[in-house]
Design a protein around this motif. Structure first.
Motif, mmCIF file in Angstrom:
data_model
loop_
_atom_site.group_PDB
_atom_site.id
_atom_site.type_symbol
_atom_site.label_atom_id
_atom_site.label_comp_id
_atom_site.label_asym_id
_atom_site.label_seq_id
_atom_site.Cartn_x
_atom_site.Cartn_y
_atom_site.Cartn_z
ATOM 1 N N GLN A 1 0.821 -1.208 0.000
ATOM 2 C CA GLN A 1 0.000 0.000 0.000
ATOM 3 C C GLN A 1 0.858 1.262 0.000
ATOM 4 N N ARG A 2 1.918 1.250 0.791
ATOM 5 C CA ARG A 2 2.815 2.410 0.832
ATOM 6 C C ARG A 2 3.473 2.644 -0.521
ATOM 7 N N LEU A 3 3.970 1.566 -1.125
ATOM 8 C CA LEU A 3 4.676 1.706 -2.397
ATOM 9 C C LEU A 3 3.743 2.179 -3.500
ATOM 10 N N SER A 4 2.474 1.810 -3.418
ATOM 11 C CA SER A 4 1.516 2.191 -4.446
ATOM 12 C C SER A 4 1.272 3.691 -4.473
ATOM 13 N N GLN A 5 1.629 4.388 -3.398
ATOM 14 C CA GLN A 5 1.425 5.828 -3.321
ATOM 15 C C GLN A 5 2.610 6.620 -3.871
ATOM 16 N N ASP A 6 3.727 5.954 -4.121
ATOM 17 C CA ASP A 6 4.900 6.645 -4.652
ATOM 18 C C ASP A 6 4.708 6.965 -6.129
ATOM 19 N N GLU A 7 5.449 7.958 -6.608
ATOM 20 C CA GLU A 7 5.250 8.467 -7.962
ATOM 21 C C GLU A 7 6.222 7.901 -8.989
ATOM 22 N N SER A 8 7.226 7.157 -8.554
ATOM 23 C CA SER A 8 8.162 6.546 -9.499
ATOM 24 C C SER A 8 8.677 5.246 -8.911
ATOM 25 N N ILE A 9 9.150 4.372 -9.781
ATOM 26 C CA ILE A 9 9.701 3.103 -9.301
ATOM 27 C C ILE A 9 10.966 3.353 -8.489
ATOM 28 N N ASP A 10 11.744 4.346 -8.886
ATOM 29 C CA ASP A 10 12.939 4.677 -8.107
ATOM 30 C C ASP A 10 12.566 5.022 -6.669
ATOM 31 N N GLN A 11 11.511 5.823 -6.502
ATOM 32 C CA GLN A 11 11.082 6.195 -5.160
ATOM 33 C C GLN A 11 10.522 4.991 -4.415
ATOM 34 N N GLN A 12 9.866 4.092 -5.104
ATOM 35 C CA GLN A 12 9.369 2.874 -4.474
ATOM 36 C C GLN A 12 10.517 2.049 -3.892
ATOM 37 N N ILE A 13 11.588 1.926 -4.649
ATOM 38 C CA ILE A 13 12.740 1.138 -4.193
ATOM 39 C C ILE A 13 13.367 1.780 -2.968
ATOM 40 N N ILE A 14 13.474 3.109 -2.983
ATOM 41 C CA ILE A 14 14.030 3.818 -1.832
ATOM 42 C C ILE A 14 13.114 3.668 -0.621
ATOM 43 N N SER A 15 11.810 3.754 -0.833
ATOM 44 C CA SER A 15 10.844 3.615 0.257
ATOM 45 C C SER A 15 10.910 2.219 0.874
ATOM 46 N N LEU A 16 11.069 1.200 0.042
ATOM 47 C CA LEU A 16 11.174 -0.169 0.552
ATOM 48 C C LEU A 16 12.390 -0.312 1.451
ATOM 49 N N THR A 17 13.518 0.233 1.009
ATOM 50 C CA THR A 17 14.740 0.158 1.818
ATOM 51 C C THR A 17 14.544 0.840 3.160
ATOM 52 N N GLU A 18 13.946 2.021 3.141
ATOM 53 C CA GLU A 18 13.745 2.767 4.379
ATOM 54 C C GLU A 18 12.794 2.038 5.328
ATOM 55 N N ALA A 19 11.829 1.316 4.785
ATOM 56 C CA ALA A 19 10.866 0.596 5.619
ATOM 57 C C ALA A 19 11.460 -0.674 6.221
ATOM 58 N N VAL B 1 19.726 -4.537 -3.377
ATOM 59 C CA VAL B 1 19.771 -5.761 -2.568
ATOM 60 C C VAL B 1 18.504 -5.889 -1.728
ATOM 61 N N PHE B 2 18.099 -4.811 -1.062
ATOM 62 C CA PHE B 2 16.880 -4.856 -0.258
ATOM 63 C C PHE B 2 15.672 -5.208 -1.118
ATOM 64 N N THR B 3 15.580 -4.622 -2.301
ATOM 65 C CA THR B 3 14.426 -4.844 -3.165
ATOM 66 C C THR B 3 14.368 -6.280 -3.653
ATOM 67 N N VAL B 4 15.485 -6.804 -4.135
ATOM 68 C CA VAL B 4 15.497 -8.171 -4.673
ATOM 69 C C VAL B 4 15.265 -9.181 -3.555
ATOM 70 N N THR C 1 19.399 4.505 -13.563
ATOM 71 C CA THR C 1 18.364 4.625 -12.542
ATOM 72 C C THR C 1 18.131 3.286 -11.855
ATOM 73 N N LEU C 2 17.535 3.351 -10.683
ATOM 74 C CA LEU C 2 17.195 2.129 -9.954
ATOM 75 C C LEU C 2 16.172 1.309 -10.741
ATOM 76 N N GLU C 3 15.233 1.985 -11.395
ATOM 77 C CA GLU C 3 14.230 1.279 -12.201
ATOM 78 C C GLU C 3 14.905 0.469 -13.310
ATOM 79 N N LYS C 4 15.834 1.076 -14.001
ATOM 80 C CA LYS C 4 16.523 0.370 -15.081
ATOM 81 C C LYS C 4 17.338 -0.797 -14.539
ATOM 82 N N LEU C 5 18.015 -0.583 -13.432
ATOM 83 C CA LEU C 5 18.836 -1.644 -12.856
ATOM 84 C C LEU C 5 17.974 -2.829 -12.410
ATOM 85 N N LEU C 6 16.834 -2.551 -11.785
ATOM 86 C CA LEU C 6 15.974 -3.633 -11.329
ATOM 87 C C LEU C 6 15.431 -4.430 -12.507
ATOM 88 N N CYS C 7 14.968 -3.735 -13.539
ATOM 89 C CA CYS C 7 14.421 -4.422 -14.710
ATOM 90 C C CYS C 7 15.496 -5.274 -15.386
#
Length: 576
Positions: free
Chosen positions: A184-202, A360-363, A442-448
């Motif tokens: 739910q938190r990640l769904s509120q972010d505006e970019s995949i890069d921000q989602q990845i950062i939010s996941l790490t912080e959480a 690393v946190f995301t994967v 970008t983090l989005e490109k690296l993850l993909c």
């Protein structure tokens, strides 16, 4: 529309999210001495997420980053000045410093919930701890079976809430949020890069959780010191390597270097005195005997330590138990120096570029959400293997984001030399010696592209080797071969079977496809945002079609997986 950051924007974002450590200049000289003293000692450290770790001189290390050993020494010193107090649930948080400050200045304290309500209190001086312990009493009771063991785990009585007074207690969480809440938190972010950062912080360890982990090690050291007065118990693994998740196990190392003669002292005169010691049949037998005795003491006398198991015949003998006051599952080993060096190496990689920790946190979160990894031993891929796979992928970028281990070894100075049990564990520890490259992906490109990379990796023929940073021919027939960075003859993924590897590959194919689809575009608004981007990847329903090998053979291949593989095949073909 989802915002796609440019390279310049991403570079600015990366700079903004670098982990700087705020500090106090009046401790800089003292910390430098500690760093020099500990520089080549085998040890570990906690990663300061939002820590008040003192910063060294600005010119001593790039971006003010402290060495592995300097942070470890600071964390241990903090723990030695701290106590753990079991409080009444209705205790007013503001009353705790009022009472305890009678014994000296309190530098920091916080409240958390485990099997009860606890407070971690750090004094400015160890003398304050001694003063507090002198006032503490052994409970008076008629139970002769109770052992009057004194420790820095105390119980506070007689300090509860006044009637009708509301509690001011602010409890610090020690475990991660549920996966549904994260989505739910990640769904509120505006970019995949921000989602990845939010996941790490959480998910990353908090400042309070790191302090608590070092304090538990310090409390256990007090028990071991009855037999080995100059010993230390230090955390390693996820607790200190920068990739630990809230709620992860606490792996500890009984360091006997100051006792065993590894750090030999030069006699001040011609007279030499030696301790009288018994000899064991082997180093392994000595380790088993030491852990057996310490394990028995923890079981009989360690406050809050329950479920003690002495697993002494394992490849690496250990004592396993639960520490109820902290809620940690603990593993205590000894003479596990290679694992300590692995922790240091991962810490260094995580500090070189913030994208390393974010990826690393995301994967790892993705892998746990889909059962690729598990807390139960078995044929699954481990968190360590997943981490090495991420590092290997980042080494292969153009330009590379992190250097190979061989390159780090070539940069090492004489003080970095480290050979443990015949294994070359040498690599540079000074950040100033490591040159950074201008990769701004970008983090989005690296993850993909991480998912695309392993969706087509030749696991049947090639092995993963972060020493070289490039694919190597497999030296054995195991489905997945990941070379141990230091014990190079070992395969850290030897436990993984073919079914689990195929499932991992299929999940990579599916996830790469999902990230390329239009449904990953962020919704424009709404009270309940629709999962998108990274949040979509964490939904188990998205990969319901990824099943076991036998079941998949009876079904037609997914059309979207087919198209992905076809596009990747065309992408890799040379242009005419």
């Amino acid at each position: 529309m989802r915002m796609r950051p440019t390279s310049a924007t991403m570079a600015s974002s990366i700079a903004a999210h670098r982990l700087h450590m705020s500090g106090r200049s009046n401790l800089a000289k003292c910390l430098q001495k500690v760093h020099n003293f500990c520089h080549r000692r085998v040890g570990t450290t906690a990663v300061p997420v939002r820590a008040d770790v003192p910063r060294k001189d600005e010119n001593s290390e790039k971006d003010g980053r402290l060495s592995f050993y300097a942070v470890q020494a600071h964390r241990q010193e903090q723990a030695e000045r701290s106590v753990l107090i079991n409080c009444h649930p209705k205790t007013n948080e503001r009353n705790i410093p009022k009472l305890l400050s009678l014994h000296g200045e309190i530098k920091k304290y916080f409240i958390y919930e485990s099997y009860g309500t606890y407070a971690v209190v750090e004094f400015s001086s160890q003398d304050s701890v001694s003063s507090l312990l002198e006032e503490a009493t052994v409970p008076s009771n008629n139970h002769e079976s109770m052992v009057p063991y004194k420790s820095r785990l105390l119980t506070l009585r007689g300090l509860t809430e006044v009637t009708n007074q509301q509690s001011s207690k602010q409890s610090h969480p020690q475990t991660t949020i549920p996966i549904n809440e994260l989505i739910q938190r990640l769904s509120q972010d505006e970019s995949i890069d921000q989602q990845i950062i939010s996941l790490t912080e959480a998910y990353q360890l908090t400042e309070e959780n790191s302090r608590l982990r070092f304090l538990v090690c310090s409390l256990l050291k007090d028990i071991a010191a009855a037999y080995f007065p100059e010993c230390a118990i230090k955390p390693f693994g996820s607790t200190v390597n920068g990739f630990g998740k809230l709620g992860c196990d606490l792996d500890m190392f009984l360091d006997l270097d100051d006792v065993s003669g590894r750090n030999l002292k030069t006699p001040k005169s011609g007279l030499t005195l030696e301790y009288q010691m018994k000899q064991a049949t082997s180093e392994r037998a000595a380790t088993q005997s030491i852990l057996s005795v310490i394990g028995e003491c923890i079981d009989q006398f360690g406050p809050g330590c329950v479920g003690v198991q002495k697993i002494l015949n394992a490849r690496c003998p250990l004592v396993r138990f639960a520490h109820q006051p902290s809620g940690f599952q603990c593993d205590l080993t000894a003479n596990n120096r290679v694992a300590m060096k692995s922790s240091e190496l991962l810490y260094l990689y995580g500090q070189l570029d913030p994208r390393v920790r974010h990826l690393v946190f995301t994967v790892r979160c993705w892998a746990r959400a889909h059962g690729v990894t598990s807390s139960i031993p078995g044929a699954w891929i481990t968190n360590f293997s997943v981490t090495v796979m991420v590092l290997f992928f980042l080494q292969g970028r153009s330009p590379s984001i992190i250097p190979t281990l061989d390159h780090l070894r070539d940069l090492a100075g004489p003080a970095d030399k480290s050979v443990i049990e015949g294994n070359d564990c040498t690599f540079v520890s000074d950040f100033d010696r490591i040159q950074f490259r201008s990769n701004t992906e970008t983090l989005e490109k690296l993850l993909c592209e991480f998912f695309e990379f392993y969706a087509t990796f030749a696991f049947s023929k090639k092995s993963i080797n972060i020493r070289k940073g490039k694919e190597q021919n497999k030296p054995e027939t195991s489905p997945l071969h990941i070379q141990n960075p230091f014990e190079t003859t070992l395969n850290v993924s030897k436990n993984v079977n073919g079914t689990q590897l195929e499932r991992f590959v299929a999940l990579c194919q599916e996830s790469a496809w999902l990230l390329q689809q239009s449904d990953t575009i962020a919704p424009k608004g709404g009270r309940t945002p629709t999962p998108w981007g990274l949040a979509t990847l964490l939904l188990p329903t998205q990969v319901a079609g990824v099943k076991s090998r036998k079941k998949r053979k009876r079904e037609p291949a997914s059309e979207r997986i087919k198209s992905l593989l076809e596009s990747l095949k065309n992408k890799n073909q040379p242009k005419s």
